[in-house]
Structures are given as structure tokens and as C-alpha cells.
Enzyme design. Sequence first.
Site, mmCIF file in Angstrom:
data_model
loop_
_atom_site.group_PDB
_atom_site.id
_atom_site.type_symbol
_atom_site.label_atom_id
_atom_site.label_comp_id
_atom_site.label_asym_id
_atom_site.label_seq_id
_atom_site.Cartn_x
_atom_site.Cartn_y
_atom_site.Cartn_z
ATOM 1 N N HIS A 17 82.069 69.505 39.286
ATOM 2 C CA HIS A 17 82.713 69.028 40.516
ATOM 3 C C HIS A 17 82.600 67.501 40.680
ATOM 4 O O HIS A 17 83.625 66.822 40.764
ATOM 5 C CB HIS A 17 82.168 69.797 41.716
ATOM 6 C CG HIS A 17 82.551 69.219 43.052
ATOM 7 N ND1 HIS A 17 83.857 69.167 43.488
ATOM 8 C CD2 HIS A 17 81.807 68.643 44.022
ATOM 9 C CE1 HIS A 17 83.893 68.596 44.677
ATOM 10 N NE2 HIS A 17 82.665 68.268 45.028
ATOM 11 N N HIS A 41 77.861 62.066 44.960
ATOM 12 C CA HIS A 41 78.221 62.297 46.371
ATOM 13 C C HIS A 41 77.609 63.559 46.959
ATOM 14 O O HIS A 41 77.463 63.669 48.168
ATOM 15 C CB HIS A 41 79.740 62.304 46.565
ATOM 16 C CG HIS A 41 80.420 63.581 46.201
ATOM 17 N ND1 HIS A 41 80.882 63.831 44.932
ATOM 18 C CD2 HIS A 41 80.700 64.691 46.931
ATOM 19 C CE1 HIS A 41 81.424 65.032 44.901
ATOM 20 N NE2 HIS A 41 81.332 65.586 46.095
ATOM 21 N N GLU A 95 72.216 65.919 50.233
ATOM 22 C CA GLU A 95 72.019 66.939 51.276
ATOM 23 C C GLU A 95 71.208 66.341 52.416
ATOM 24 O O GLU A 95 71.704 65.464 53.094
ATOM 25 C CB GLU A 95 71.344 68.200 50.716
ATOM 26 C CG GLU A 95 72.146 68.863 49.632
ATOM 27 C CD GLU A 95 73.475 69.463 50.107
ATOM 28 O OE1 GLU A 95 73.494 70.610 50.534
ATOM 29 O OE2 GLU A 95 74.508 68.770 50.044
ATOM 30 N N ASP A 96 69.938 66.728 52.603
ATOM 31 C CA ASP A 96 69.237 66.032 53.689
ATOM 32 C C ASP A 96 67.872 65.437 53.332
ATOM 33 O O ASP A 96 67.079 65.168 54.200
ATOM 34 C CB ASP A 96 69.140 66.899 54.950
ATOM 35 C CG ASP A 96 69.125 68.370 54.619
ATOM 36 O OD1 ASP A 96 69.654 69.137 55.411
ATOM 37 O OD2 ASP A 96 68.588 68.738 53.557
ATOM 38 N N ASP A 141 117.424 63.860 49.281
ATOM 39 C CA ASP A 141 116.485 63.198 48.385
ATOM 40 C C ASP A 141 115.599 64.176 47.632
ATOM 41 O O ASP A 141 114.521 63.835 47.212
ATOM 42 C CB ASP A 141 115.641 62.170 49.156
ATOM 43 C CG ASP A 141 115.015 62.783 50.394
ATOM 44 O OD1 ASP A 141 115.323 63.951 50.701
ATOM 45 O OD2 ASP A 141 114.221 62.098 51.047
HETATM 46 MN MN MN Z 1 81.753 67.616 46.954
#
Ligand code: MN
Length: 720
Positions: free
Chosen positions: A51, A75, A79-80, A262
Site C-alpha cells: 500500500h 504515511h 498510528e498513535d 465533448d
Molecule cells: Mn494509507
Amino acid sequence: MLSERTFEDLKAYITASGRTRDLFKLEQAYLLAEQLHAGQVRESGEPYIIHPIEVTFVLADLGMDTDCLCAGLLHDVVEDTEETLEDVRRRFGETVAKLVDGVTKLGNLPLPTKEEQQSENVRKMLLAMSEEVRVIIIKLADRLHNMRTLMYRKEEKQRKTSLETMEVYAPIAHRLGMRTIWEELEDAALHYLDPVACREIENTLEMNRAERAGFVQNMQERIRVRLHEFGMEPRIEGRVKSIYGIYRKVYMQGRSFEEVYDIYAVRIIVNTVIDCYNTLGIIHDMFRPVPNRFKDYIATPKANGYQSLHTTVIGREGVPFEIQIRTWDMNYTAEYGIAAHWKYKAGIKGKDKLEDNLAWIRKILETQQEGEGEDDIVRTIKTDLSPEDIFVLTPKSDVKTLPAGSTVIDFAYAIHSAVGNRMVGAKIDGRIVPLDTVLRTGQIVDIITTRSASHGPNRDWLSIAKTSEARSKIRAWFKKERREENIAQGRQSLESEFKRMSIVLPEKQMEEMVTALARRQHYDSVEDFYAAIGYGGVLLTRIMPRVREDFQRLHRPAVPAPVTPAKSSNGVIVEGIDNCPVKFAQCCNPLPGDEIIGFITRGHGVSVHKKDCQNVQAAMKDQSQLDRWIPARFAEEEGVKGFRSTLDIVALDRTALLADVSTVIANFRVPLHELNARELKNGNANIVATIGIQSVDQLNNIMKNIKKIEGVMTVERSGK
Ligand code: MN
């Protein structure tokens, strides 16, 4: 399953793009991500690390810098745990840490049904954006890959994610001008929201493909030869409109496939702005242009920075055809939007556009604060983000940019609250017009105001105004000036809404219910609550569904809903749903008398097919969708008495006006008994149409759609 791409592939991809990025730093980020995600799998069964790698591919495609690519890889790691973030900061620097933190804090948006919560998250997103655009670009890349892999999720999740993508993410990508992103997001979301329509469109495109491809190639070739004679060697591409782009025109605006000029277009990319205009001249010399279809987005760029010349010409065999002309720079911006400007942020070029986009975000946030968060921010995004902006002029030739569909009222408030509040009339191009007149690009609008300080707006303006800016200013006026009136008005609206929904209770219980309602909306007293309804701070349309639900749960347990005959819409009765928005499928084009069946689309009403339509037969084989098919029939068969109504239409005279009016009427499947048109002295045209209708709702709907026709100024019922 998507082909699995590895970090090595990503490195090769970046190198091949010719951009210089710090591959060593990227590799470190990758190794950390791989370590932290070790053992995790996605619902597809793939290792999780796929991912972030795919998200970073998207970012690399957009030309983002090393820090942003690192943040793409990382990214999802934080989490935390503050600790991980600290680690990221130490190893990759402040910027990467800030980006990762920003993306993490945005979190996952909750379900679109919880409107308030969603608004709050969108607000957070905008705030993050106004500080650091790369956060939102990563978020969009993240969403894009999640959409690409949505087939692995549960059906409920697919629906929610798709709605959210359509309502929040795609509009933001739109506003930031990132065409490659928004088109893919919209098409992917539509695939889950209205799969049957998607298939219809794909089939239709497929059917015409060979023929159209030949046509497009022929056009391209002729243009190439002619431009060569003038010493130009531009790039000439053919393009097909996106599925959702077609869907919007055909299913939501009720056009026919043939009317969508179009669907196929030719794009000409040249070196300089002068070349653009020269090319346009040559094209208009080669083919006959369709009047009113030329748009100069070079002189007046769209709000998202898009620049190009658009024109529609009549090609071979009389087929209308869109041509877009732009420079390489403009082309890059058209594809990548804000990401393209990001590239230049260190230099001068594009800096202003970046700033413009940020200014827009800040403006939305400010409007929200002034309105005390009353307005639905999601709605704001949907309207204010519309890429179809119009440009109108003040008598002193100042340009005002407004979203398409804006009225005289929006224009007045865009100048100043005081102008809006004291408006008594308006002129467009010197002619007096009604205040609900929808503005078009290029018009000169003159607002007539009174000096009387006590003069104020009309409550009806709230439903006419298109922009949240105008609405919030109108509300502010009522809130301040008219408390008593607001309370009375609010009480009356609420009571009539209760009546309409058959919510009836003994007085004391009613009081309790309203008090509880006021408290839930955070008002100290019932009076404040009524006042808020009065000035529009509380929208009944928003709170009533829940009120009705509560009422039914508390006061009418287990009593089955009374069976009432369903009301029709567009002449179609859909079992169990009153006045449900209905569209006729383009594949089989059902007419009164046909046996029909409805398909419940997700979020766009019911689409009606003939029972024997091939698409239906094919789609019914999909067991998981079976419960979305719903019995439907044409109302007339039930002997619902129709009646005649005569419409009086005044419009700017132009070619094909009459045809447009009759097309709208035909789309409603109502009989057209009489249609007359005459020219008026002032250059306008007057059209009188007598049609057969089944209900007033239907009539209002038809009138509303006629009003949308270009040039139409007023539509009224004449006679009785
Ligand atoms: Mn993600």
C-alpha cells in the site's frame, strides 16, 4: 489483483522519470516502513507494505519531492505512538515528520451519514491543507490506492468509501486542479455507486468506438496537415471524456448521448500562447464553429488554475466536436494542478496560483467561522469547489468569480454585505431582471440599491442564493435585525413541518419534544431555537428526518406504516418510495406503456429500464445486487388523471432554443400538446408550451429544468 510492485520498481520508476530524488533517503524510509508494517496484511491478502509503495508511486507520478515521497512510504506507520514520530523526525528531518503527522492526524474520515462529524473532519483537512498542501496530496494518493483496491472490501464499506470519495475527496482534487486524480476517483466511486449506469456508458462507448476512432483520427490528421502548412508541429491527441463526466451530463442533467459534444475531443498542444490563438483561427477557418461554445480559459483561467481554449466545431458529416488548444505548461497544470505549481514553488512561476488555492481554502474556513459552523461544510465544498466557475463584471468592469448557477443575489453579496442587504433590483447588460436570474460568464451586472438603512434581504433569498457566502450574510442580517420575526417564523415553520410529517402529540409532550430538540441543537431556550430556524441557522430539512425517526420510535411502536398509494415522479411509480427521483436509462429508453423495472442507484435515485432491456438481463445475474431491483410502473396505466398545463417562457432568442425546450419536456415523458414561439421586440423570445402532466410536483420539476436551459429568464404557468 493489481500487479505487485516492489520498492525496486519504484526506484527504477523515479530514475526513469529523469527527476533527481534522494534515493538513499527513500530507501531508508522504505526499510523503516517495511519493518514497522512487518506481518500486517491488507484485506486483499497482500503484505501491507504494498500500500505505501503504491501510494508513493502516485506521488512520484505527480512529481513530488523527496520529503513528500518519504512521507508517502511512512504515511501509515505512526498510528498513535509519539515515539515512532520522534524516530521519523530524528532520521528523516522535520518536514517528513510534519507530513506524516499531518496525514496521521487527519485520520480516516468517518461515515458520510454522520454529517456533523464529517464536516468536522473536512474542516480539519482544510486546516491541514492551508498549512501544508503536501499533506492533502498524500491523503489523495492514499485514497486513490484505497479506491483501486476497494473490491476486496465488504459491500457496505465499498458504498461508504465511494460516497465519501465522491463527496469530499474528488471535489478537493477538482479544486486543486488535479485532473488525473479526480477522474480516477470519480470513475472508481461511480463503479460502486451506480454499476448499471457505468456498464451502460461503457457499452455505449464500446458500440461507437470503432466508428468514432476513425472519425477522431481523420480530424487529427486533417488538423495536423493544415497546421504543418503554417509551419507548426504541435502534439495532437484524441481524448475520451471520463465515465463520470458522461454520467453527469446524461444521467444527472438529462442530456442524450448525442448531445454530449465533448465525449470525444481533440487536444492540440502548442509551444506559445500566441500559437494557441493562431491555431484557433486556423481551426475556425477549417470548420464551422458552433455558436456560444467557444471558451477562453487562457484569458480567464478557471479557479483551479486550468487554462485552455475550448471550441466546438462541426466536423465531417455534421457531427459536433470539441477541440482544446493549450501550451505544454497549461497542459501540465491541467493534468496535475496544484502539484504542478508545487514544483515551481521555489521560483516565481506558479507561486501565485498556489497562493490562490490556499487563499480559497482559508476563505472557506473563515466563512465557516462567521456562520458559527451552521452551514454544512460538505455542501460548501460541493458548490464552492465546482470547477465550472463563471466570471461576471461590475459596471466598472471589476471581475467577480462565482460558482456556476450563481444568481444576482450571490453577485450582490460578493460585492459587499451592504450591497446585498440594500438591493431592490438588478440589471444585466442594461436590462432589469428578476433577482433569481442565474448569471452567465461575461454579463455586466448592476445592482440597484436603496439608501434606506432599514431595508433588508428577503427570506426567500436563502433558498435562491447558491454560494455559502451569500447565505451566511443573509442569515447574519436576519439574526441581528429581526429576532421577534425570526421566532414567529421559526415556530411556524417547525409547526407546519410537524404537520406535514404527521407528527401529532398532546401539547405537553409536544413542548417536551421541542425543548429536547432545542437542547440537542445546543440552544439554551426554545425561543433561541425558533429564532435560529427563522434566520436559517438551523435547517429543518437537515434535522427533520431524525426527528421523525425518533418520534416514530417513541410514539408509534410496532404499528406498521399505513399503506398509502405511492406518488409518482416523472410519471413513474416506484413501489414503496414516494416521489423518488427517477431517471430513464439511456440504453433502452422506456416509454409510457412499456413494462419497466427500477434499479436503486447509490445516491442518485432510481434508474428505470425496460423489463426486457439487455443490460437488465445481464445485471440480474449478479446475485449480490438483486435486492436493488425494485418493481416500477408508469403511472398512467393506473388511470391517474392527467391534466393540461400551459407554460409561458421568456428567453434570450437564439438558435436551437425551441429544440432545447422540447427536449427537456420530452425527457419527462409528458405529452406536448402545443408549442408556439414568437420573437419579442427587445430581442427576447416568448415560447408557450401546453403539456400534459400528472402532478404539480412534476410540473414544478419540469419548470425547474426549463429554467436551467441557457438563455431562459422566466418560466411561468399561464392561464388558470
Ligand atoms: Mn494509507
